[in-house]
Design a protein around this motif. Structure first.
Motif, PDB file in Angstrom:
ATOM      1  N   LEU A 150      63.714 105.819 107.254  1.00 41.52           N
ATOM      2  CA  LEU A 150      64.960 106.406 107.773  1.00 41.52           C
ATOM      3  C   LEU A 150      65.393 105.746 109.071  1.00 41.52           C
ATOM      4  O   LEU A 150      66.542 105.362 109.249  1.00 41.52           O
ATOM      5  CB  LEU A 150      64.754 107.913 107.966  1.00 41.52           C
ATOM      6  N   GLU A 151      64.453 105.615 109.965  1.00 39.84           N
ATOM      7  CA  GLU A 151      64.798 105.074 111.281  1.00 39.84           C
ATOM      8  C   GLU A 151      65.280 103.638 111.146  1.00 39.84           C
ATOM      9  O   GLU A 151      66.274 103.247 111.760  1.00 39.84           O
ATOM     10  CB  GLU A 151      63.585 105.148 112.207  1.00 39.84           C
ATOM     11  N   LYS A 152      64.595 102.903 110.336  1.00 40.61           N
ATOM     12  CA  LYS A 152      64.959 101.497 110.166  1.00 40.61           C
ATOM     13  C   LYS A 152      66.355 101.387 109.570  1.00 40.61           C
ATOM     14  O   LYS A 152      67.168 100.560 109.995  1.00 40.61           O
ATOM     15  CB  LYS A 152      63.940 100.823 109.252  1.00 40.61           C
ATOM     16  N   GLU A 153      66.634 102.211 108.591  1.00 37.06           N
ATOM     17  CA  GLU A 153      67.959 102.148 107.947  1.00 37.06           C
ATOM     18  C   GLU A 153      69.054 102.557 108.913  1.00 37.06           C
ATOM     19  O   GLU A 153      70.144 101.978 108.912  1.00 37.06           O
ATOM     20  CB  GLU A 153      67.988 103.063 106.716  1.00 37.06           C
ATOM     21  N   ILE A 154      68.761 103.564 109.724  1.00 38.55           N
ATOM     22  CA  ILE A 154      69.767 104.000 110.691  1.00 38.55           C
ATOM     23  C   ILE A 154      70.064 102.882 111.694  1.00 38.55           C
ATOM     24  O   ILE A 154      71.213 102.605 112.030  1.00 38.55           O
ATOM     25  CB  ILE A 154      69.319 105.285 111.417  1.00 38.55           C
ATOM     26  N   LEU A 155      69.008 102.239 112.167  1.00 42.19           N
ATOM     27  CA  LEU A 155      69.196 101.137 113.121  1.00 42.19           C
ATOM     28  C   LEU A 155      69.996 100.004 112.480  1.00 42.19           C
ATOM     29  O   LEU A 155      70.872  99.403 113.116  1.00 42.19           O
ATOM     30  CB  LEU A 155      67.836 100.621 113.600  1.00 42.19           C
ATOM     31  N   ARG A 185      72.099 100.242 110.024  1.00 40.90           N
ATOM     32  CA  ARG A 185      73.474 100.699 109.839  1.00 40.90           C
ATOM     33  C   ARG A 185      74.250 100.598 111.164  1.00 40.90           C
ATOM     34  O   ARG A 185      75.402 100.174 111.189  1.00 40.90           O
ATOM     35  CB  ARG A 185      73.473 102.136 109.335  1.00 40.90           C
ATOM     36  N   GLU A 186      73.609 100.987 112.236  1.00 44.67           N
ATOM     37  CA  GLU A 186      74.272 100.926 113.541  1.00 44.67           C
ATOM     38  C   GLU A 186      74.588  99.490 113.922  1.00 44.67           C
ATOM     39  O   GLU A 186      75.635  99.199 114.506  1.00 44.67           O
ATOM     40  CB  GLU A 186      73.385 101.565 114.619  1.00 44.67           C
TER      41      GLU A 186
END
Lengths: 282, 180
Positions: free
Chosen positions: B106-111, B113-114
């Motif tokens: 999740l964290e990796k995907e959010i980063l 995406r940002e």
């Protein structure tokens, strides 16, 4: 180190895919709406050569000493401003080193034409455009606009005149409201700018692609004197374009008539009760 | 040698199917080009539909698929230029909605995406001409010469605009990127 190409490709790939249907491509109704919408935007688009609309809302901490606004015409279009505040703001802005506002503030009389000529030589992407902040709200009918906005925006009663609008769009951005109405092959654009919230006087200019000619005035039965000009260039469909401008209270009102005769234009202006723009008169 | 592609006079379902195939083939590419120029999905769709209308009405043959593709891109960019907005009508939309990140990474995907969001925001801040060349070079992977042909600019101008666009991006983006 990240690879720009990969990141950019991934980012763009995330943009939604669209399905375009052949029937919608060939839909003449869609094409007509697109053409009208495009013409509308061209008039109010800062282009490299041609129509430039630059609104200058010069801000200082001083309260406005309101002097009656005068809208004038020149070979490019309309410009307005009360000379007292424009000249004061020009010198103040120059002292502050604000070249952009100085450019806007100096747009009066002979200087304006020189500045405009220089501006037109600039590349499209280098144009300085002063604009209001905030988002633009768009409505697809006047009724919807009236329901959701409480701004004063005078429009003629077209139905009373026997016209039926095929489409209506209204845009609101801060103190600026614009409406476009399509009536068969003709259409109307109404713009109004509210200067009541500005801390100084106001100055604006509108330039029409190809320039304007045939300056004249028309005084309505209610006593409002419109300044009128014709676009030198007709539309792609060969329509004459008449531009009208008037100020009332703290407002400036501009109306563009596409495909209307002089008589029809006058009838429409007669339908607009501008006293709504003048405090105390309504 | 490329295949010659001729738009037949409208006649029958086969032609309709062919047209729809061409639309399906190019619509995403053109929509992305238009969307990145106009920052508005409705206007982008309008432009793309209008481009396909012009395509259907066109009587001249294309020399090849490459020629056809170049024509599509050129006409789309021209259409976007004519519809170029002033600040008055900048009712731009936010960046496209993306799917929810999966629970895993999740964290990796959010980063990630940002990062992509920031990049696109900076792309949109670029002057229109730089946006055009950056997109055609990095996404459509066109050569400088090909970009010059569809935009009507000299290759040297295209190179200059690519360089200036990259410089602006380097200045504004916090991340370090490799720009070959």
């Amino acid at each position: 180190m990240n690879d720009f190409k990969t990141t950019y490709q991934n980012a763009v790939s995330d943009i939604e895919n669209v399905h375009i249907d052949l029937d919608s491509v060939l839909d003449e109704g869609r094409r007509k709406r697109f053409k009208v919408h495009r013409k509308r935007q061209k008039l109010f688009t800062a282009a490299a050569a041609g129509g430039i609309f630059i609104l200058c809302t010069l801000g200082t901490s001083q309260a406005a000493e309101y002097v009656k606004t005068v809208i004038k015409a020149n070979e490019y279009g309309f410009w307005s401003g009360d000379m007292l505040t424009m000249s004061r703001n020009t010198s103040e802005q120059k002292e502050a080193g604000d070249e952009e506002h100085a450019l806007a503030g100096s747009m009066a009389g002979a200087e304006w034409e020189k500045e405009l000529a220089d501006t037109l030589k600039m590349e499209e992407d280098e144009l300085v455009i002063e604009s209001t902040e905030g988002e633009t709200r768009e409505y697809t009918s006047i009724e919807d606009f009236r329901e959701k906005e409480d701004a004063v925006f005078v429009l003629p009663d077209l139905e009373r005149m026997g016209y039926t609008a095929d489409s209506e769009r209204v845009w609101v951005n801060g103190s600026f409201i614009s409406a476009q109405l399509t009536i068969g092959e003709k259409y109307l654009i109404f713009d109004r700018i509210d200067y009541s919230e500005t801390k100084t006087g106001h100055a604006s200019s509108t330039v029409f692609m190809g320039g304007v000619c045939n300056e004249r005035t028309y005084i309505t039965g209610r006593g409002y004197e419109y300044l009128l000009v014709d676009s030198k260039e007709k539309t792609e469909e060969g329509q004459l374009v008449i531009h009208a401008a008037v100020s009332a209270g703290y407002y400036e009102i501009y109306v563009d008539f596409f495909g209307f005769s002089e008589e029809e234009m006058q009838q429409i202006l007669e339908q607009m009760d501008l006293s709504y723009y003048e405090p105390g008169k309504k | 040698m490329g295949q010659s592609i001729k738009i037949e006079i409208w006649d029958g379902d086969m032609t309709k199917e062919y047209m729809q195939e061409r639309i399906d083939l190019y619509s995403d590419m053109l929509y992305k080009i238009a969307y990145l120029q106009l920052k508005n999905s409705e206007d982008a769709k309008d432009i793309v539909q209008e481009v396909f209308y012009q395509y259907i009405k066109r009587q001249e043959e294309f020399d090849s698929e490459e020629h056809e593709k170049a024509w599509f891109i050129k006409v789309t960019l021209n259409g976007c230029r004519k519809l170029w907005r002033s600040a008055w009508f900048r009712h731009t939309e936010g960046l496209p909605k993306q799917e929810e990140a999966s629970e895993n990474n999740l964290e990796k995907e959010i980063l990630e995406r940002e990062k992509k969001k920031r990049l696109l925001e900076e792309i949109w801040r670029l002057p229109r001409k730089y946006r055009e060349v950056i997109h055609l070079f990095y996404f459509e992977e066109m050569s400088v010469k090909e970009i010059g042909e569809v935009t009507g600019r000299n290759p040297s101008t295209v190179t200059s605009q690519l360089t200036r666009g990259r410089e602006l991006l380097k200045k504004r983006l916090k991340e370090e990127y490799r720009y070959e």
